[in-house]
Motif scaffolding. Structure first.
Motif, PDB file in Angstrom:
ATOM      1  N   GLU A 214      16.674  -0.906 -11.403  1.00  0.00           N
ATOM      2  CA  GLU A 214      16.283  -2.196 -10.839  1.00  0.00           C
ATOM      3  C   GLU A 214      17.261  -2.619  -9.748  1.00  0.00           C
ATOM      4  O   GLU A 214      18.468  -2.684  -9.970  1.00  0.00           O
ATOM      5  N   ASP A 252      12.127  -1.615   0.530  1.00  0.00           N
ATOM      6  CA  ASP A 252      10.901  -2.195   1.068  1.00  0.00           C
ATOM      7  C   ASP A 252      11.106  -2.400   2.576  1.00  0.00           C
ATOM      8  O   ASP A 252      12.129  -2.019   3.143  1.00  0.00           O
ATOM      9  N   SER A 298       3.752   2.316  -1.746  1.00  0.00           N
ATOM     10  CA  SER A 298       2.829   1.209  -1.953  1.00  0.00           C
ATOM     11  C   SER A 298       2.877   0.302  -0.722  1.00  0.00           C
ATOM     12  O   SER A 298       3.703   0.497   0.178  1.00  0.00           O
ATOM     13  N   THR A 302       2.711  -7.087  -0.304  1.00  0.00           N
ATOM     14  CA  THR A 302       2.743  -7.881  -1.532  1.00  0.00           C
ATOM     15  C   THR A 302       4.096  -7.697  -2.213  1.00  0.00           C
ATOM     16  O   THR A 302       4.783  -6.683  -2.017  1.00  0.00           O
ATOM     17  N   GLU A 303       4.481  -8.649  -3.045  1.00  0.00           N
ATOM     18  CA  GLU A 303       5.745  -8.557  -3.775  1.00  0.00           C
ATOM     19  C   GLU A 303       5.728  -7.369  -4.725  1.00  0.00           C
ATOM     20  O   GLU A 303       6.727  -6.656  -4.869  1.00  0.00           O
ATOM     21  N   ASP A 304       4.592  -7.147  -5.392  1.00  0.00           N
ATOM     22  CA  ASP A 304       4.492  -6.016  -6.304  1.00  0.00           C
ATOM     23  C   ASP A 304       4.674  -4.701  -5.550  1.00  0.00           C
ATOM     24  O   ASP A 304       5.375  -3.798  -6.016  1.00  0.00           O
ATOM     25  N   ASP A 307       8.290  -4.248  -4.543  1.00  0.00           N
ATOM     26  CA  ASP A 307       9.084  -3.890  -5.714  1.00  0.00           C
ATOM     27  C   ASP A 307       8.955  -2.398  -6.022  1.00  0.00           C
ATOM     28  O   ASP A 307       9.943  -1.731  -6.366  1.00  0.00           O
ATOM     29  N   LYS A 308       7.751  -1.848  -5.888  1.00  0.00           N
ATOM     30  CA  LYS A 308       7.541  -0.419  -6.132  1.00  0.00           C
ATOM     31  C   LYS A 308       8.254   0.436  -5.092  1.00  0.00           C
ATOM     32  O   LYS A 308       8.690   1.553  -5.388  1.00  0.00           O
TER      33      LYS A 308
END
Length: 328
Positions: A214, A252, A298, A302-304, A307-308
């Motif tokens: 993380e 990201d 990804s 988007t935030e998701d 995060d990926k």
């Protein structure tokens, strides 16, 4: 029944799977039995077509716009070279009227730098051995096609990007009745969960993401562990003392490229230090690199998705690879 080796390659050299459809009635036939891993279509998109090898910090490109189709195959071609896979596809494009734009192989392309500056599907859909891949691009009028071919000891991998012309309504990827039954879609593609042992994925599949790590956006510090993925990696490295690996950091798309490359390298280095200090892995066996946001898996919208994309992957850098062992 699974077959391997040169005899398998010869036996199936003429067993062509159903064609991959391109626009304007062009088809490509795989020279070996093949199984689709992904088929992505966009009605209107852009593609940075590589025009040369990585040099002076970048890959020269031409931006192409139009309908885009990105497909990938896993090929049952144990023992076949990347040229044996690419050459028949290249010849078919020439016959269909495509003119070569650029071609290179691994080191001549720029190795690591070219691979991560080029649009390539992530593992497990597409595997690229940094020391054994070939890239080919061709054009026909407003259409362009690029192919990248790589392999493991057990299989070949092909990615095709086609831009321009109408998008074919027929599926590009279909399973051949001549394809051996045991070459079904990998479990991770079908179910979203990869049950394959950690070490086996490293040896046969290329990059493996350490999914439980993380990192906050913009930070290079690991959250507090323990992390099961690092324990599995460390155990496997201890059981395979001749193997070396590289940790590859990804970010990201927030911020500039140079800053993100530096950040991703710092993240990889943070993971490396845990393996060295907490797990006792010799420093010489683990390298750290970063590619910033150049290899997303990804969307960054988007935030998701962001995060990926913040992740660290591990790849084996030993050549050749000694017999694999695995920890459970």
């Amino acid at each position: 029944m699974k077959q391997t080796g040169k005899s398998f390659v010869a036996a199936f050299a003429l067993a062509l799977v159903p064609p991959i459809g391109l626009a304007q009635a062009v088809t490509l036939e795989m020279p070996f039995p093949a199984v689709p891993s992904v088929d992505k279509t966009e009605a209107l998109s852009s593609y940075a077509l590589p025009l040369g090898a990585y040099a002076d910090g970048e890959v020269p490109i031409r931006t192409v716009e139009g309908p885009l189709r990105q497909t990938a195959w896993r090929i049952d071609a144990a023992g076949a070279t990347t040229l044996e896979v690419l050459a028949p596809l290249r010849a078919q494009l020439t016959t269909a009227g495509f003119t070569p734009v650029f071609e290179c192989d691994s080191a001549a392309c720029g190795g690591f730098d070219f691979r991560y500056a080029t649009q390539i599907l992530p593992e497990p859909e597409m595997h690229v051995d940094l020391g054994d891949y070939r890239f080919y691009a061709a054009e026909r009028g407003e259409e362009v096609v690029s192919l990248i071919v790589s392999r493991t000891a057990a299989a070949g991998f092909v990615q095709m990007i086609h831009v321009g012309g109408p998008v074919s309504a027929a599926p590009l990827l279909t399973t051949s009745t001549k394809t051996p039954e045991d070459t079904a879609l990998p479990a991770k593609v079908a179910t979203g969960v990869d049950p394959t042992p950690f070490g086996e994925r490293l040896i046969s599949g290329g990059a493996v993401a350490l999914e439980d790590l993380e990192f906050a956006s913009g930070a290079s510090t690991l959250s507090e562990g323990p992390f099961a993925s690092l324990t599995m990696l460390a155990d496997w490295l201890r059981q395979n003392p001749a193997v070396t690996v590289a940790l590859v950091g990804h970010t990201d798309a927030s911020g500039g490229l140079e800053g993100n490359i530096a950040l991703s390298r710092q993240r990889a280095e943070a993971v490396r230090q845990v393996l060295i200090s907490a797990e006792g892995i010799p420093a010489a066996r683990v390298a750290a690199q970063g590619v910033g946001y150049l290899a997303p898996r990804s969307t960054n919208l988007t935030e998701d998705g962001r995060d990926k994309n913040r992740r660290v992957e591990v790849i084996v850098t030993s050549t050749p690879i000694p017999p694999a062992q695995d920890s459970q």
